[in-house]
Design a protein around this motif. Sequence first.
Motif, PDB file in Angstrom:
ATOM      1  N   ALA A 166      64.404  65.332  55.177  1.00  0.00           N
ATOM      2  CA  ALA A 166      65.175  64.086  55.131  1.00  0.00           C
ATOM      3  C   ALA A 166      64.355  62.923  55.683  1.00  0.00           C
ATOM      4  N   ILE A 167      63.650  63.164  56.785  1.00  0.00           N
ATOM      5  CA  ILE A 167      62.799  62.122  57.359  1.00  0.00           C
ATOM      6  C   ILE A 167      61.631  61.819  56.435  1.00  0.00           C
ATOM      7  N   GLU A 168      61.068  62.850  55.854  1.00  0.00           N
ATOM      8  CA  GLU A 168      59.932  62.691  54.954  1.00  0.00           C
ATOM      9  C   GLU A 168      60.304  61.802  53.760  1.00  0.00           C
ATOM     10  N   ARG A 169      61.490  62.012  53.201  1.00  0.00           N
ATOM     11  CA  ARG A 169      61.935  61.176  52.071  1.00  0.00           C
ATOM     12  C   ARG A 169      62.088  59.721  52.487  1.00  0.00           C
ATOM     13  N   TRP A 170      62.636  59.514  53.682  1.00  0.00           N
ATOM     14  CA  TRP A 170      62.832  58.154  54.173  1.00  0.00           C
ATOM     15  C   TRP A 170      61.500  57.454  54.414  1.00  0.00           C
ATOM     16  N   VAL A 171      60.551  58.157  55.023  1.00  0.00           N
ATOM     17  CA  VAL A 171      59.236  57.568  55.283  1.00  0.00           C
ATOM     18  C   VAL A 171      58.560  57.179  53.959  1.00  0.00           C
ATOM     19  N   ALA A 172      58.673  58.048  52.960  1.00  0.00           N
ATOM     20  CA  ALA A 172      58.047  57.766  51.667  1.00  0.00           C
ATOM     21  C   ALA A 172      58.622  56.504  51.015  1.00  0.00           C
ATOM     22  N   ALA A 173      59.884  56.205  51.331  1.00  0.00           N
ATOM     23  CA  ALA A 173      60.544  55.045  50.719  1.00  0.00           C
ATOM     24  C   ALA A 173      60.528  53.803  51.601  1.00  0.00           C
ATOM     25  N   THR A 174      59.912  53.887  52.787  1.00  0.00           N
ATOM     26  CA  THR A 174      59.957  52.791  53.761  1.00  0.00           C
ATOM     27  C   THR A 174      58.544  52.328  54.072  1.00  0.00           C
ATOM     28  N   PRO A 175      58.142  51.150  53.611  1.00  0.00           N
ATOM     29  CA  PRO A 175      56.737  50.740  53.731  1.00  0.00           C
ATOM     30  C   PRO A 175      56.277  50.402  55.140  1.00  0.00           C
ATOM     31  N   TRP A 176      57.192  50.161  56.075  1.00  0.00           N
ATOM     32  CA  TRP A 176      56.768  49.737  57.409  1.00  0.00           C
ATOM     33  C   TRP A 176      56.730  50.869  58.434  1.00  0.00           C
ATOM     34  N   ILE A 177      56.928  52.117  57.993  1.00  0.00           N
ATOM     35  CA  ILE A 177      56.926  53.264  58.920  1.00  0.00           C
ATOM     36  C   ILE A 177      56.010  54.339  58.352  1.00  0.00           C
ATOM     37  N   ALA A 178      55.388  55.116  59.238  1.00  0.00           N
ATOM     38  CA  ALA A 178      54.516  56.210  58.803  1.00  0.00           C
ATOM     39  C   ALA A 178      54.518  57.303  59.865  1.00  0.00           C
ATOM     40  N   PHE A 179      54.123  58.491  59.466  1.00  0.00           N
ATOM     41  CA  PHE A 179      53.948  59.569  60.423  1.00  0.00           C
ATOM     42  C   PHE A 179      52.705  59.299  61.271  1.00  0.00           C
ATOM     43  N   LEU A 180      52.799  59.598  62.548  1.00  0.00           N
ATOM     44  CA  LEU A 180      51.613  59.506  63.395  1.00  0.00           C
ATOM     45  C   LEU A 180      50.580  60.548  62.971  1.00  0.00           C
ATOM     46  N   ALA A 181      51.043  61.744  62.610  1.00  0.00           N
ATOM     47  CA  ALA A 181      50.139  62.790  62.116  1.00  0.00           C
ATOM     48  C   ALA A 181      49.564  62.364  60.769  1.00  0.00           C
ATOM     49  N   GLU A 182      48.255  62.318  60.676  1.00  0.00           N
ATOM     50  CA  GLU A 182      47.612  61.755  59.489  1.00  0.00           C
ATOM     51  C   GLU A 182      47.639  62.701  58.290  1.00  0.00           C
ATOM     52  N   ARG A 183      47.554  64.003  58.527  1.00  0.00           N
ATOM     53  CA  ARG A 183      47.504  64.974  57.429  1.00  0.00           C
ATOM     54  C   ARG A 183      48.856  65.664  57.273  1.00  0.00           C
ATOM     55  N   PRO A 184      49.390  65.719  56.051  1.00  0.00           N
ATOM     56  CA  PRO A 184      50.723  66.317  55.846  1.00  0.00           C
ATOM     57  C   PRO A 184      50.855  67.729  56.393  1.00  0.00           C
ATOM     58  N   GLU A 185      49.817  68.549  56.252  1.00  0.00           N
ATOM     59  CA  GLU A 185      49.920  69.942  56.687  1.00  0.00           C
ATOM     60  C   GLU A 185      49.949  70.089  58.209  1.00  0.00           C
ATOM     61  N   THR A 186      49.640  69.019  58.935  1.00  0.00           N
ATOM     62  CA  THR A 186      49.662  69.090  60.400  1.00  0.00           C
ATOM     63  C   THR A 186      50.870  68.384  60.999  1.00  0.00           C
ATOM     64  N   ARG A 187      51.802  67.934  60.187  1.00  0.00           N
ATOM     65  CA  ARG A 187      52.948  67.187  60.703  1.00  0.00           C
ATOM     66  C   ARG A 187      53.995  68.132  61.291  1.00  0.00           C
ATOM     67  N   SER A 188      54.376  67.854  62.517  1.00  0.00           N
ATOM     68  CA  SER A 188      55.402  68.643  63.182  1.00  0.00           C
ATOM     69  C   SER A 188      56.728  68.492  62.460  1.00  0.00           C
ATOM     70  N   THR A 189      57.456  69.595  62.334  1.00  0.00           N
ATOM     71  CA  THR A 189      58.796  69.547  61.761  1.00  0.00           C
ATOM     72  C   THR A 189      59.875  69.490  62.835  1.00  0.00           C
ATOM     73  N   THR A 190      59.475  69.501  64.099  1.00  0.00           N
ATOM     74  CA  THR A 190      60.455  69.401  65.190  1.00  0.00           C
ATOM     75  C   THR A 190      60.358  68.049  65.886  1.00  0.00           C
ATOM     76  N   SER A 191      59.263  67.786  66.567  1.00  0.00           N
ATOM     77  CA  SER A 191      59.070  66.507  67.264  1.00  0.00           C
ATOM     78  C   SER A 191      58.368  65.544  66.317  1.00  0.00           C
ATOM     79  N   VAL A 192      59.152  64.840  65.525  1.00  0.00           N
ATOM     80  CA  VAL A 192      58.600  64.009  64.454  1.00  0.00           C
ATOM     81  C   VAL A 192      58.244  62.639  65.017  1.00  0.00           C
ATOM     82  N   CYS A 193      56.950  62.354  65.089  1.00  0.00           N
ATOM     83  CA  CYS A 193      56.471  61.108  65.685  1.00  0.00           C
ATOM     84  C   CYS A 193      56.126  60.105  64.581  1.00  0.00           C
TER      85      CYS A 193
END
Length: 382
Positions: free
Chosen positions: A279-306
């Motif tokens: 759910a967060i991933e979909r929102w980030v993909a649709a929101t140009p002013w926010i991004a994951f702190l983790a640069e690579r998708p395979e390293t993104r935490s699914t619990t503590s989402v920064c």
Amino acid sequence: MKPQRRPACTHFSSGPCAKRPGWSLAALEAAVIGRSHRSKLGKGRLHEVIERSRRVLGVPADYRIGIVPASDTGAVEMALWSLLGPRPVDLLAWESFGDGWVGDVLKQLKLPNARRIAATYGQLPDLGVPDPAHDLVFTWNGTTSGVRVPNGDWIADDRAGLTICDATSAAFAMELPWPKLDVVTWSWQKVLGGEAAHGMIALSPRAVERLECSVPPWPMPKIFRMTSGGKLIEGLFEGETINTPSMLAVEDAVDGLKWAEGVGGLDGLLARTRANFAAIERWVAATPWIAFLAERPETRSTTSVCLVFVDDWFRGLKPDVQAKVAKDVVARLEAEGVAFDIGSYRDAPAGLRIWAGATVETADIDALLPWIDWAYGEVRPG
């Protein structure tokens, strides 16, 4: 416009974390209070936590599991002080807690053959650098950076050293390759939303062998001692805790484990966590002013989402102003009563941190995200 829909549960803290859906104080009515934890009833409840944890996590039958003092911190320190020394040690750090273990090994234990292998927030160190002949200390999931190791393939099956893994925000939410891990630690207040102050430690047969064959050269505090006379204290791994535990917290841990079993065990917990992250991933993909702190998708935490703000306006601000903007967003959400404790960790880049573990409902994540849109719009000019 303010959103109309609000999360039913507004607790998104990364620790202590949200209680399981439907939790109330009634869950603690059977707690063994006013009795000794060494009584048959008290010890039985502690042993139940150990065995239910084993079943839900899929811990191998020949691994010992113990309940220890001082949360995951105490469990990690117990492992470091008890096991390190015989071999050189590689220390991975890419966020504040991992860096804390580095500091303890270098400054407190003062091991001469310790090597810090580090990366900045948002990245992982080079996982090809650790030497299989060395001991290895690392966090599976960086709670303060939202960066995790993608798998355990980089850990050698024929390693000579021990792997010591701080898995507190990964256990019950991510798949752990147990044969790759000799020591695994976690706490009750993370993925299952238990109460704080107690930690868990799991030891492989190789870790037990190290404990019984190697005596640390430094004085060992009582709360770290897992051996007596050169032999493992077996009672510690059967519910005989080193110090007096809170039986209310123990009952809460039992309740959380029963709930985990009821939602399908580890598979169910993983599915709930992945749905929240998606759910967060979909929102980030649709929101140009926010991004994951983790640069690579395979390293993104699914619990503590920064998350970090990435629009040109925010990036043009000085760091202290960026921090103020992030705090203003968090404050507006708290003032509206729609989200609590979602600010980034104090040492991390300014942004947000949303707990998306299994006790959080996806519907609440979906309800939260439009409120973040609103709050950021309130603090951003124009």
